[in-house]
Design a protein around this motif. Structure first.
Motif, PDB file in Angstrom:
ATOM      1  N   PHE A 170       0.533  -1.237   0.364  1.00 56.47           N
ATOM      2  CA  PHE A 170      -0.048   0.105   0.080  1.00 56.47           C
ATOM      3  C   PHE A 170       0.765   1.219   0.465  1.00 56.47           C
ATOM      4  O   PHE A 170       0.525   2.104  -0.586  1.00 56.47           O
ATOM      5  N   LYS A 171       2.246   1.354   0.498  1.00 57.30           N
ATOM      6  CA  LYS A 171       2.547   2.650   1.055  1.00 57.30           C
ATOM      7  C   LYS A 171       3.291   2.789  -0.361  1.00 57.30           C
ATOM      8  O   LYS A 171       3.047   3.396  -0.937  1.00 57.30           O
ATOM      9  N   ALA A 172       3.809   1.406  -1.567  1.00 53.00           N
ATOM     10  CA  ALA A 172       4.294   1.513  -2.210  1.00 53.00           C
ATOM     11  C   ALA A 172       3.764   1.719  -2.983  1.00 53.00           C
ATOM     12  O   ALA A 172       4.125   2.808  -4.175  1.00 53.00           O
ATOM     13  N   PHE A 173       2.033   1.613  -3.468  1.00 51.24           N
ATOM     14  CA  PHE A 173       1.022   2.618  -4.033  1.00 51.24           C
ATOM     15  C   PHE A 173       1.051   3.980  -4.415  1.00 51.24           C
ATOM     16  O   PHE A 173       0.959   4.697  -4.911  1.00 51.24           O
ATOM     17  N   GLN A 174       1.064   3.895  -3.200  1.00 43.72           N
ATOM     18  CA  GLN A 174       0.633   5.939  -2.249  1.00 43.72           C
ATOM     19  C   GLN A 174       2.192   6.547  -2.930  1.00 43.72           C
ATOM     20  O   GLN A 174       1.721   7.649  -3.391  1.00 43.72           O
ATOM     21  N   GLU A 175       3.178   5.693  -3.058  1.00 43.02           N
ATOM     22  CA  GLU A 175       4.127   6.423  -3.187  1.00 43.02           C
ATOM     23  C   GLU A 175       4.786   6.899  -4.929  1.00 43.02           C
ATOM     24  O   GLU A 175       5.422   7.684  -5.226  1.00 43.02           O
ATOM     25  N   SER A 176       4.206   5.561  -5.330  1.00 40.06           N
ATOM     26  CA  SER A 176       4.300   5.706  -6.990  1.00 40.06           C
ATOM     27  C   SER A 176       3.495   7.271  -7.717  1.00 40.06           C
ATOM     28  O   SER A 176       3.866   7.344  -8.494  1.00 40.06           O
ATOM     29  N   LEU A 222      -3.224  -2.207 -16.352  1.00 43.47           N
ATOM     30  CA  LEU A 222      -2.538  -3.269 -16.955  1.00 43.47           C
ATOM     31  C   LEU A 222      -1.014  -2.859 -16.499  1.00 43.47           C
ATOM     32  O   LEU A 222      -0.974  -3.758 -16.233  1.00 43.47           O
ATOM     33  N   LYS A 223      -0.614  -2.222 -16.141  1.00 45.68           N
ATOM     34  CA  LYS A 223       0.356  -1.503 -15.964  1.00 45.68           C
ATOM     35  C   LYS A 223       0.709  -2.248 -14.641  1.00 45.68           C
ATOM     36  O   LYS A 223       1.908  -2.697 -14.708  1.00 45.68           O
ATOM     37  N   GLY A 224      -0.564  -1.880 -13.911  1.00 46.37           N
ATOM     38  CA  GLY A 224       0.035  -2.729 -12.371  1.00 46.37           C
ATOM     39  C   GLY A 224       0.325  -3.890 -11.726  1.00 46.37           C
ATOM     40  O   GLY A 224       1.000  -4.218 -10.986  1.00 46.37           O
ATOM     41  N   ARG A 225      -0.724  -4.785 -13.176  1.00 46.69           N
ATOM     42  CA  ARG A 225      -0.250  -6.299 -13.458  1.00 46.69           C
ATOM     43  C   ARG A 225       0.951  -6.516 -13.882  1.00 46.69           C
ATOM     44  O   ARG A 225       1.187  -7.959 -12.734  1.00 46.69           O
ATOM     45  N   LEU A 244      -8.868 -10.023 -19.972  1.00 43.98           N
ATOM     46  CA  LEU A 244      -8.324 -11.311 -19.567  1.00 43.98           C
ATOM     47  C   LEU A 244      -6.388 -11.365 -19.519  1.00 43.98           C
ATOM     48  O   LEU A 244      -6.177 -12.187 -19.249  1.00 43.98           O
ATOM     49  N   ASP A 245      -5.873 -10.001 -20.752  1.00 44.24           N
ATOM     50  CA  ASP A 245      -4.898 -10.138 -20.005  1.00 44.24           C
ATOM     51  C   ASP A 245      -4.493  -9.229 -18.543  1.00 44.24           C
ATOM     52  O   ASP A 245      -3.455 -10.579 -17.752  1.00 44.24           O
ATOM     53  N   SER A 246      -5.545  -8.696 -18.241  1.00 38.05           N
ATOM     54  CA  SER A 246      -5.248  -8.631 -16.503  1.00 38.05           C
ATOM     55  C   SER A 246      -5.423  -9.322 -15.247  1.00 38.05           C
ATOM     56  O   SER A 246      -4.372  -9.346 -14.055  1.00 38.05           O
ATOM     57  N   HIS A 247      -5.736 -10.571 -16.170  1.00 39.23           N
ATOM     58  CA  HIS A 247      -6.270 -11.618 -14.807  1.00 39.23           C
ATOM     59  C   HIS A 247      -5.505 -13.080 -14.995  1.00 39.23           C
ATOM     60  O   HIS A 247      -6.562 -14.242 -14.992  1.00 39.23           O
ATOM     61  N   ASP A 248      -4.983 -12.734 -17.076  1.00 37.20           N
ATOM     62  CA  ASP A 248      -4.778 -14.243 -17.385  1.00 37.20           C
ATOM     63  C   ASP A 248      -2.912 -15.282 -16.185  1.00 37.20           C
ATOM     64  O   ASP A 248      -4.184 -15.980 -15.957  1.00 37.20           O
ATOM     65  N   VAL A 249      -3.181 -14.315 -15.275  1.00 41.47           N
ATOM     66  CA  VAL A 249      -2.306 -15.599 -14.206  1.00 41.47           C
ATOM     67  C   VAL A 249      -2.892 -15.818 -13.552  1.00 41.47           C
ATOM     68  O   VAL A 249      -2.813 -17.421 -13.418  1.00 41.47           O
ATOM     69  N   PHE A 276      -5.749  -9.950  -4.196  1.00 46.95           N
ATOM     70  CA  PHE A 276      -5.914 -11.872  -4.620  1.00 46.95           C
ATOM     71  C   PHE A 276      -4.713 -11.927  -6.335  1.00 46.95           C
ATOM     72  O   PHE A 276      -4.585 -12.812  -6.472  1.00 46.95           O
ATOM     73  N   THR A 277      -4.731 -11.346  -6.688  1.00 48.73           N
ATOM     74  CA  THR A 277      -3.785 -11.189  -7.963  1.00 48.73           C
ATOM     75  C   THR A 277      -2.044 -10.422  -8.090  1.00 48.73           C
ATOM     76  O   THR A 277      -2.017 -10.681  -8.564  1.00 48.73           O
ATOM     77  N   MET A 278      -1.946 -10.260  -6.944  1.00 51.04           N
ATOM     78  CA  MET A 278      -0.693  -9.961  -6.669  1.00 51.04           C
ATOM     79  C   MET A 278       0.571 -10.734  -5.708  1.00 51.04           C
ATOM     80  O   MET A 278       1.168 -10.462  -4.924  1.00 51.04           O
ATOM     81  N   GLY A 279       0.177 -12.072  -6.078  1.00 50.38           N
ATOM     82  CA  GLY A 279       0.682 -12.959  -5.378  1.00 50.38           C
ATOM     83  C   GLY A 279       2.720 -12.971  -5.961  1.00 50.38           C
ATOM     84  O   GLY A 279       3.399 -12.976  -4.673  1.00 50.38           O
ATOM     85  N   LYS A 280       3.112 -11.804  -6.533  1.00 49.69           N
ATOM     86  CA  LYS A 280       4.275 -11.671  -6.193  1.00 49.69           C
ATOM     87  C   LYS A 280       4.965 -11.112  -5.206  1.00 49.69           C
ATOM     88  O   LYS A 280       6.430 -10.590  -5.013  1.00 49.69           O
ATOM     89  N   LEU A 281       3.891 -10.272  -4.536  1.00 54.45           N
ATOM     90  CA  LEU A 281       4.413  -9.021  -3.491  1.00 54.45           C
ATOM     91  C   LEU A 281       3.317  -9.566  -2.227  1.00 54.45           C
ATOM     92  O   LEU A 281       3.838  -9.274  -1.359  1.00 54.45           O
ATOM     93  N   LEU A 282       2.506 -10.534  -1.971  1.00 57.64           N
ATOM     94  CA  LEU A 282       1.557 -10.858  -1.171  1.00 57.64           C
ATOM     95  C   LEU A 282       1.365 -12.526  -1.695  1.00 57.64           C
ATOM     96  O   LEU A 282       0.705 -12.803  -1.771  1.00 57.64           O
ATOM     97  N   GLN A 283       1.956 -12.532  -0.341  1.00 58.58           N
ATOM     98  CA  GLN A 283       2.174 -14.612   0.034  1.00 58.58           C
ATOM     99  C   GLN A 283       0.690 -15.106  -0.107  1.00 58.58           C
ATOM    100  O   GLN A 283      -0.158 -16.067  -0.504  1.00 58.58           O
TER     101      GLN A 283
END
Length: 315
Positions: A13-19, A37-40, A98-103, A291-298
């Motif tokens: 959340f902090k990273a999104f705020q600072e972006s 899409l860029k966020g994905r 389709l691309d935003s939720h592909d993974v 749920f879509t942020m598995g790279k950052l959130l286990q």
């Protein structure tokens, strides 16, 4: 209610705020889609290897609906047919594709060892309510009618989605129960939007005003609905359905720091009261969209594994 973010969620959340990313309600729908899409790219985990991923065009009264079929390396089959999850992406009925939720779809196919068919329904404001609903219902019907040629067991057909996609999955399940579609074996509702009244306490708590804020939800609503009267239509607000009796088993996921938390919790409770078998999983330290942020959130990967296990147990 008090909400404390998990440390990794707080860092994201902090990273999104600072972006410096502008809030969705300050840009056009087209710009919001590009931002989403860029966020994905930054947040999606590495996708698992699959047997195949191929495009599909689903005919409907309103025209061809783009879709995508995901087949995992390990596929549960009976009589050469596999269970299938029809998945509707989130994005407030305005963004996502389709691309935003592909993974996410790749992970669910892999974890559930089943075929996933992602449906790219029409978006607002170009296509207002009930266009997305009509596409979701038409696509689910077509998949059921053509199940055998798709390698799908029509008796093991589930629907699911996140956020707006969870809303559409809930609506498809109700529509199917009422005779307007195929039999649905289960529904996966990931922090679903269920009531456009938007009056639950979680809509006004500062702890839930994170990536998805109450004002962003209003922005989505105003683009999606034609007028205030639409909010009372069960096809927009499935919580407004006359009864939830007779609906298929449900996996309902809610997040603590989410404006939609209370309506999702309430919908899970009402399903239980109606005699529906419900698995209600809460992630108190996560925000809407995790749920879509598995790279950052286990916890996103934990949730995908749990949904996969639930789908295996279901059919």
């Amino acid at each position: 209610m008090p909400v404390t973010l998990d440390p990794d969620a707080a860092a994201v959340f902090k990273a999104f705020q600072e972006s410096g990313r502008p809030p969705y309600e300050t840009v056009s729908p087209a710009e919001a889609r590009e931002l989403y899409l860029k966020g994905r790219v930054v947040t999606n985990p590495e996708p698992p290897a699959l047997d195949s991923v191929r495009p599909l065009a689903i005919p409907s009264p309103a025209g061809s609906i783009p879709a995508r079929i995901y087949t995992p390396l390990k596929l549960r089959k009976a009589n050469d047919l596999a269970p299938c999850l029809v998945f509707f992406h989130g994005g407030g009925w305005v963004i996502g594709d389709l691309d935003s939720h592909d993974v996410v779809c790749r992970k669910l196919a892999d974890e559930g060892q089943l075929i996933v068919i992602a449906v790219d329904y029409r978006l607002a404001p170009e296509h207002k309510f009930p266009a997305a609903v009509d596409d979701a219902i038409a696509a689910t019907k077509w998949i059921a009618d053509h199940a055998r040629q798709l390698g799908v067991d029509a008796s093991r057909l589930t629907v699911g989605g996140d956020s707006a996609g969870g809303n559409l999955a809930a609506v498809v399940a109700i529509s199917a129960r009422d005779g307007n579609g195929p039999a649905i074996a289960g529904q996966v509702l990931i922090y679903p939007a269920t009531d456009f009244a938007m009056t639950h306490p979680s809509h006004s708590e500062p702890e839930t005003s994170l990536l998805l804020t109450h004002s962003v939800v209003k922005w989505f609503r105003d683009h999606y609905l034609n007028d205030a009267a639409d909010a009372g239509d069960w096809r927009a607000s499935p919580a407004r359905a006359n009864t939830l009796i007779g609906l298929p088993p449900a996996y309902v996921l809610t997040a603590g720091a989410d404006p939609l938390r209370d309506e999702g919790d309430e919908y899970a409770g009402r399903l239980k009261e109606a005699g529906v078998a419900v698995t209600h999983r809460t992630f108190p330290g996560q925000f809407h969209g995790f749920f879509t942020m598995g790279k950052l959130l286990q916890q996103a990967n934990v949730a995908a594994s749990e949904i996969g296990a639930w789908l295996k147990a279901l059919n």
